[in-house]
Design an enzyme around this catalytic site. Structure first.
Site, short mmCIF file in Angstrom:
data_model
loop_
_atom_site.label_atom_id
_atom_site.label_comp_id
_atom_site.label_asym_id
_atom_site.label_seq_id
_atom_site.Cartn_x
_atom_site.Cartn_y
_atom_site.Cartn_z
CE LYS A 289 58.48 23.11 24.06
NZ LYS A 289 57.89 21.90 23.54
NE ARG B 10 64.61 22.31 22.98
CZ ARG B 10 63.36 22.17 22.17
NH1 ARG B 10 63.32 20.83 21.82
NH2 ARG B 10 62.70 23.09 21.62
NE ARG C 210 54.11 22.34 15.04
CZ ARG C 210 54.95 22.09 16.06
NH1 ARG C 210 54.75 22.98 16.94
NH2 ARG C 210 56.09 21.60 15.88
NE ARG D 161 58.57 23.00 14.05
CZ ARG D 161 58.72 23.09 15.12
NH1 ARG D 161 57.95 24.10 15.66
NH2 ARG D 161 59.28 22.33 15.89
NE ARG E 297 60.39 17.82 17.14
CZ ARG E 297 59.18 18.43 16.53
NH1 ARG E 297 58.67 17.91 15.57
NH2 ARG E 297 58.61 19.22 16.99
P1 AP5 Z 1 52.86 24.09 19.90
O1 AP5 Z 1 52.38 24.94 20.84
O2 AP5 Z 1 53.38 24.49 18.65
O3 AP5 Z 1 53.75 23.03 20.57
P2 AP5 Z 1 55.39 23.13 21.37
O4 AP5 Z 1 55.10 22.50 22.73
O5 AP5 Z 1 55.44 24.43 21.19
O6 AP5 Z 1 55.92 22.34 20.35
P3 AP5 Z 1 57.18 22.31 19.33
O7 AP5 Z 1 57.00 21.21 18.30
O8 AP5 Z 1 57.13 23.69 18.79
O9 AP5 Z 1 58.41 21.99 20.12
P4 AP5 Z 1 59.64 21.44 20.09
O10 AP5 Z 1 60.20 21.89 21.38
O11 AP5 Z 1 59.64 20.11 19.18
O12 AP5 Z 1 60.11 22.42 18.80
P5 AP5 Z 1 61.02 23.80 18.87
O13 AP5 Z 1 60.51 24.65 17.87
O14 AP5 Z 1 61.34 24.21 20.29
O15 AP5 Z 1 51.66 22.94 19.71
C1 AP5 Z 1 51.87 21.87 18.76
C2 AP5 Z 1 50.18 22.04 17.95
O16 AP5 Z 1 49.59 21.62 18.81
C3 AP5 Z 1 49.83 23.25 17.42
O17 AP5 Z 1 49.24 22.98 15.96
C4 AP5 Z 1 48.76 23.61 18.28
O18 AP5 Z 1 47.74 24.69 17.38
C5 AP5 Z 1 48.31 22.64 19.00
N1 AP5 Z 1 47.94 22.80 20.28
C6 AP5 Z 1 48.65 23.58 21.35
N2 AP5 Z 1 48.20 23.30 22.43
C7 AP5 Z 1 47.08 22.85 22.28
C8 AP5 Z 1 46.08 22.43 23.25
N3 AP5 Z 1 46.04 22.67 24.48
N4 AP5 Z 1 45.01 21.72 22.81
C9 AP5 Z 1 44.50 21.46 21.36
N5 AP5 Z 1 45.82 21.73 20.60
C10 AP5 Z 1 46.84 22.36 20.89
O19 AP5 Z 1 62.53 23.13 18.41
C11 AP5 Z 1 62.50 22.71 17.16
C12 AP5 Z 1 64.04 22.44 16.88
O20 AP5 Z 1 65.20 23.24 17.27
C13 AP5 Z 1 64.62 21.01 18.12
O21 AP5 Z 1 64.25 19.59 17.34
C14 AP5 Z 1 66.08 21.23 17.69
O22 AP5 Z 1 66.64 20.70 16.76
C15 AP5 Z 1 66.28 22.93 17.83
N6 AP5 Z 1 66.43 23.34 19.20
C16 AP5 Z 1 65.29 24.18 19.61
N7 AP5 Z 1 65.65 24.34 20.87
C17 AP5 Z 1 66.96 23.84 21.09
C18 AP5 Z 1 67.89 24.08 22.41
N8 AP5 Z 1 67.50 24.58 23.59
N9 AP5 Z 1 68.71 23.51 22.34
C19 AP5 Z 1 69.24 22.73 21.08
N10 AP5 Z 1 68.51 22.66 19.96
C20 AP5 Z 1 67.33 23.28 20.16
#
Ligand code: AP5
Length: 215
Positions: free
Chosen positions: A13, A88, A127, A160, A171
């Site tokens: 994402k 979410r 990552r 992270r 997660r």
């Molecule tokens: P990346 O693009 O970073 O993946 P992502 O889907 O953004 O994954 P996240 O881990 O950031 O999502 P998340 O939802 O768990 O965490 P968030 O920060 O939102 O890609 C991942 C890796 O793969 C990278 O190394 C990239 O280079 C590689 N990659 C990407 N695409 C690729 C491809 N096509 N091919 C090859 N490699 C690729 O949330 C963190 C925390 O915040 C949550 O756990 C929660 O505690 C809190 N939080 C966030 N939002 C909310 C909410 N709405 N409500 C409540 N709590 C929340």
């Protein structure tokens, strides 16, 4: 274009949202990035959120909703935006829909990146992020030229705290139990598109940008 990206952790994402910003200039609003910034600054929201984030649990709805709606109101959101990691829960989605309807900027498209477990574990454990500018890398898929050093600003890379196998499991459970319901919610509204999150980032981007451009 007003877009929401949904997918399990590691679906890509954030990567796709950054590409949309860099190539098409679409504002990128990431709940995870905004929360991590607040944790880093020691801000009140960060203090409330950090223990939930470290365990891989959702930060309480009211904190996140208020934070994201403030961000939307204070940005140039009328020119379009991509929401990454928000909403979410159905509760977050309904609250956001009400607020965006009042602002006359409703969500136009929701893209769900369906992604396999194997991909998720591989991507998240590999990552790395830049401490200075936040740039996102992967030790195998998207390595930096010099190991441990950001290509964009020369900053040091870090992993992270929630990118370990145990927290990734939590997660994922939360995604399956609370966030996946959003897929039907948006399908019923007729604005859902589904894509594979397993493909190369450029392949995913091509499909995504194609949809975004014709809207
Ligand atoms: P990346 O693009 O970073 O993946 P992502 O889907 O953004 O994954 P996240 O881990 O950031 O999502 P998340 O939802 O768990 O965490 P968030 O920060 O939102 O890609 C991942 C890796 O793969 C990278 O190394 C990239 O280079 C590689 N990659 C990407 N695409 C690729 C491809 N096509 N091919 C090859 N490699 C690729 O949330 C963190 C925390 O915040 C949550 O756990 C929660 O505690 C809190 N939080 C966030 N939002 C909310 C909410 N709405 N409500 C409540 N709590 C929340």
């Amino acid at each position: 274009m007003r877009l929401v990206l949904i997918g399990p952790p590691g679906a890509g994402k954030g990567t796709q949202a950054v590409m949309l910003f860099e190539r098409l200039g679409i504002l990128h609003l990431s709940t995870g990035d905004i929360l991590r910034e607040n944790v880093k600054k020691g801000a009140p929201i960060g203090k409330k959120a950090s223990s939930f984030m470290e365990k891989g649990e959702l930060v309480p709805d009211d904190i996140v909703i208020e934070m994201m709606l403030d961000k939307v109101r204070s940005s140039n959101a009328d020119k379009g935006f991509v929401l990454d990691g928000f909403p979410r829960t159905i509760y977050q989605a309904k609250k956001m829909d009400e607020a965006l309807k009042d602002l006359k900027i409703p969500i136009e498209l929701v893209v769900y990146f369906e992604t396999t477990l194997k991909t998720i574990i591989f991507r998240l454990t590999g990552r790395r992020l830049c401490k200075e500018c936040g740039a996102n890398y992967h030790i195998v898929n998207m390595p930096t030229k010099k190991p441990g050093v950001c290509d964009k600003c020369g900053g040091e890379l870090y992993q992270r705290k929630d990118d370990n196998e145990e927290t990734i499991k939590t997660r994922l459970e939360i995604f399956n139990n609370q966030t996946k319901e959003l897929i039907d919610y948006y399908r019923d509204k007729g604005i859902l598109r589904e894509m594979s999150g397993d493909l190369d980032a450029d392949v995913v981007y091509k499909e995504l940008a194609g949809i975004v451009r014709v809207r």
